[in-house]
Design a protein around this motif. Structure first.
Motif, PDB file in Angstrom:
ATOM      1  N   HIS A 145      10.280   5.313   3.161  1.00 24.78           N
ATOM      2  CA  HIS A 145       8.996   5.743   2.607  1.00 24.78           C
ATOM      3  C   HIS A 145       8.749   7.228   2.852  1.00 24.78           C
ATOM      4  N   LEU A 146       9.264   7.751   3.957  1.00 28.01           N
ATOM      5  CA  LEU A 146       9.018   9.158   4.275  1.00 28.01           C
ATOM      6  C   LEU A 146       9.814  10.103   3.386  1.00 28.01           C
ATOM      7  N   SER A 147      10.948   9.649   2.847  1.00 29.02           N
ATOM      8  CA  SER A 147      11.833  10.561   2.113  1.00 29.02           C
ATOM      9  C   SER A 147      11.184  11.182   0.879  1.00 29.02           C
ATOM     10  N   ALA A 167       5.994  -4.490  -9.196  1.00 30.75           N
ATOM     11  CA  ALA A 167       7.293  -5.162  -9.084  1.00 30.75           C
ATOM     12  C   ALA A 167       7.441  -5.834  -7.726  1.00 30.75           C
ATOM     13  N   TRP A 168       6.991  -5.157  -6.673  1.00 30.26           N
ATOM     14  CA  TRP A 168       7.053  -5.744  -5.323  1.00 30.26           C
ATOM     15  C   TRP A 168       6.174  -6.978  -5.223  1.00 30.26           C
ATOM     16  N   PHE A 172       1.506   5.865   7.552  1.00 33.18           N
ATOM     17  CA  PHE A 172       2.586   4.896   7.354  1.00 33.18           C
ATOM     18  C   PHE A 172       3.633   4.998   8.461  1.00 33.18           C
ATOM     19  N   ALA A 173       3.895   6.213   8.924  1.00 34.74           N
ATOM     20  CA  ALA A 173       4.814   6.382  10.049  1.00 34.74           C
ATOM     21  C   ALA A 173       4.258   5.684  11.291  1.00 34.74           C
ATOM     22  N   TRP A 174       2.967   5.804  11.513  1.00 35.25           N
ATOM     23  CA  TRP A 174       2.325   5.143  12.659  1.00 35.25           C
ATOM     24  C   TRP A 174       2.419   3.621  12.537  1.00 35.25           C
ATOM     25  N   ALA A 175       2.113   3.078  11.367  1.00 31.23           N
ATOM     26  CA  ALA A 175       2.080   1.628  11.202  1.00 31.23           C
ATOM     27  C   ALA A 175       3.471   1.014  11.305  1.00 31.23           C
ATOM     28  N   TYR A 176       4.450   1.581  10.608  1.00 26.39           N
ATOM     29  CA  TYR A 176       5.813   1.022  10.655  1.00 26.39           C
ATOM     30  C   TYR A 176       6.397   1.139  12.067  1.00 26.39           C
ATOM     31  N   TYR A 205       0.822  -1.211   0.000  1.00 24.48           N
ATOM     32  CA  TYR A 205       0.000   0.000   0.000  1.00 24.48           C
ATOM     33  C   TYR A 205       0.857   1.263   0.000  1.00 24.48           C
ATOM     34  N   SER A 206       1.962   1.232   0.728  1.00 24.01           N
ATOM     35  CA  SER A 206       2.839   2.403   0.748  1.00 24.01           C
ATOM     36  C   SER A 206       3.509   2.623  -0.604  1.00 24.01           C
ATOM     37  N   LEU A 207       3.842   1.530  -1.298  1.00 16.43           N
ATOM     38  CA  LEU A 207       4.418   1.682  -2.642  1.00 16.43           C
ATOM     39  C   LEU A 207       3.387   2.205  -3.633  1.00 16.43           C
TER      40      LEU A 207
END
Length: 273
Positions: A148-150, A88-89, A210-214, A72-74
């Motif tokens: 992912h944040l970058s 691809a993933w 995404f920051a919360w989940a990771y 989902y993040s990709l």
């Protein structure tokens, strides 16, 4: 016959991997170099997930949940990258899962691989290898989260959410409440993820959920085991499956003289006729 079946299974699974790789090359031929990086990472991720990480039940569960999170993040950043990284993933993960889930050498195809599990005197399963697996998975999750944040211009609130989620997941399993309370608190993770999607969309900070989940998943892995003391790697109660100790039955040995004396006392004297 068994050798023939093993060769047939190897050809079948090897052919599946080749077909998946060919589909990937055809799909990403225009951006093959950039997409190959995500394909290769997915293959390694899936292979290690089924071959190494499966030794730790908690790490395996967390990393299986992380597969959908990564996908989902990709999906959320592939437009910015201009590369079909999500596809691809997904294809790489399928190929790696086939390679890691199948036993390419052994007694027979499909046979269960038994691993020797270390147990101490109290019946727990632990050790340095499980602790290292959990630590490595936590580092991988934090690395993916930071990567992912970058591309989404991270801000101070996003960094605070990542650090707070890491601490929250660590505290939940480091100082565990009752099992029912823990299960209720675990339901907060997806609920908070959905709420942060709404908040991030309105504030222009899509990286918040995404920051919360990771961070939470990495904290769960770090807080679930001892990292110091004589039992490094031992699961913490009440998540270690510790059963209540059986009550020992005391056996009293009596001498033969005591038994004979009690038998004599229990006999009823008969009247003489």
């Amino acid at each position: 016959m068994r050798k023939l079946n093993q060769w047939s299974a190897q050809i079948f699974y090897g052919g599946l991997i080749a077909v998946i790789t060919a589909v990937f090359v055809w799909m990403a031929h225009s951006v093959l170099l950039a997409a190959s990086l995500f394909f290769a990472l997915a293959v390694v991720y899936a292979f290690l997930l089924f071959r190494v990480v499966s030794r730790s039940a908690r790490a395996s569960t967390v990393m299986h949940f992380a597969v959908l999170l990564i996908l989902y993040s990709l999906l959320s950043i592939q437009d910015q990258l201009g590369v079909p990284v999500a596809a691809a993933w997904l294809l790489g993960f399928i190929a790696g899962a086939i390679a890691g889930g199948y036993t390419w050498s052994g007694k027979r195809p499909g046979s269960e691989v038994r691993r020797k599990r270390e147990r101490n005197g109290e019946g727990f399963t632990g050790g340095w290898h499980l602790a290292l697996i959990n630590a490595a998975c936590a580092v991988v999750l934090m690395g993916i989260g930071i990567a992912h944040l970058s591309p989404q211009t991270p801000t101070a609130p996003v960094g605070a959410v990542l650090a707070g989620a890491l601490i929250a997941g660590w505290a939940l399993f480091r100082f565990p409440p009752s099992l029912r309370t823990r299960n209720v608190l675990l339901l907060v993770i997806p609920v908070e993820f959905l709420l942060l999607i709404f908040v991030g969309g309105n504030t222009g900070q899509q990286a918040l959920p995404f920051a919360w989940a990771y961070g939470t998943l990495a904290g769960i892995l770090l807080g679930g085991r001892h990292w110091s003391g004589p039992k490094v790697g031992e699961p913490r109660p009440p998540f270690n499956g510790q059963a209540l100790p059986k009550r020992k039955v005391r056996t009293v040995r009596r001498s033969q003289d005591e038994l004979n004396q009690k038998q004599k006392q229990g006999e009823v004297p008969t009247e003489r006729r």
